[in-house]
Design an enzyme around this catalytic site. Structure first.
Site, PDB file in Angstrom:
ATOM      1  CD  GLU A  15      -2.886  -1.137   2.358  1.00 57.98           C
ATOM      2  OE1 GLU A  15      -2.871  -0.195   3.175  1.00 57.98           O
ATOM      3  OE2 GLU A  15      -3.669  -2.103   2.464  1.00 57.98           O
ATOM      4  CB  CYS A  16       4.238   1.685  -0.728  1.00 61.83           C
ATOM      5  SG  CYS A  16       5.651   2.768  -0.898  1.00 61.83           S
ATOM      6  N   GLY A  17       3.217   4.284  -2.289  1.00 58.24           N
ATOM      7  CA  GLY A  17       3.270   5.001  -3.561  1.00 58.24           C
ATOM      8  C   GLY A  17       4.166   4.304  -4.571  1.00 58.24           C
ATOM      9  CG  PHE A  18       8.063   3.973  -4.204  1.00 56.94           C
ATOM     10  CD1 PHE A  18       8.654   4.589  -5.299  1.00 56.94           C
ATOM     11  CD2 PHE A  18       8.112   4.629  -2.986  1.00 56.94           C
ATOM     12  CE1 PHE A  18       9.285   5.814  -5.186  1.00 56.94           C
ATOM     13  CE2 PHE A  18       8.738   5.857  -2.854  1.00 56.94           C
ATOM     14  CZ  PHE A  18       9.326   6.454  -3.960  1.00 56.94           C
ATOM     15  CB  THR A  19       2.429  -0.595  -4.335  1.00 49.94           C
ATOM     16  OG1 THR A  19       2.624  -0.420  -2.925  1.00 49.94           O
ATOM     17  CG2 THR A  19       1.844  -1.964  -4.581  1.00 49.94           C
TER      18      THR A  19
END
Length: 184
Positions: A36-40
């Site tokens: 659930e990360c901006g980098f997912t």
């Protein structure tokens, strides 16, 4: 004292021991990930890299980590199901761990010692956001070798040496892939 990545044993998603010596002779990219990360979306780029280069002796070792922003909630099984259904991940995923601090997985403590933090890619849209957020908690964050965020990647050569570190802001197709290919 560890002399290469092959000196470590880690847990797979089922809690079984896996010796990294099993990967001897292969080029490895060791990554701490979050769902659930901006980098997912990086999962998709990593999977493409894995599919393109696996047959040439390349593996990605994925270690989910909920240490940064609580961005990897869920069990190991839930994380694996998400990665498989959403991004078609086929590379090896291991048990969820911590990568920095007193509870860090020893493998990641070793990786940090071998390749410390050298800064974020300033051309990336999230670099200044990460720097600001990290500086708020630790104004001297850049001087520590610790992993700073999700999707930090460590490149290991065929002899088990940690040769490069890529922060989450490093482009997989433009920066990571060419470095991997150089070692193949």
């Amino acid at each position: 004292m560890a002399t290469s990545i092959y000196d470590f044993t880690v847990k797979d998603q089922q809690g079984n021991d896996v010796s990294l010596a099993d990967y001897r002779g292969r080029v490895l990219l060791v990554v701490n990930t979050a769902t659930e990360c901006g980098f997912t979306p990086t999962y998709a780029q990593l999977e493409e890299l894995y599919r393109n280069l696996h047959d040439r002796g390349f593996d990605i070792l994925d270690f989910p980590c909920d240490q940064f922003g609580h961005e990897a909630p869920g069990t190991d099984e839930e994380i694996a199901a998400f990665c498989t259904s959403r991004f078609g991940v086929t590379f090896p995923q291991f048990a969820k761990i911590e990568v920095s601090g007193e509870n860090a997985e020893p493998l990641f403590s070793y990786l940090e010692q071998q390749q410390g933090f050298k800064g974020f890619d300033e051309g990336h849209e999230l670099a200044s956001l990460l720097e600001g957020m990290l500086a708020k908690n630790d104004p001297d964050f850049a001087s520590s070798p610790s992993v700073k965020w999700n999707f930090t990647k460590f490149l290991v050569d065929r002899d088990g040496n940690v040769v490069r570190r890529f922060e989450p802001t490093a482009s997989v197709p433009d920066v990571v892939a060419p470095a991997v290919e150089e070692l193949l």
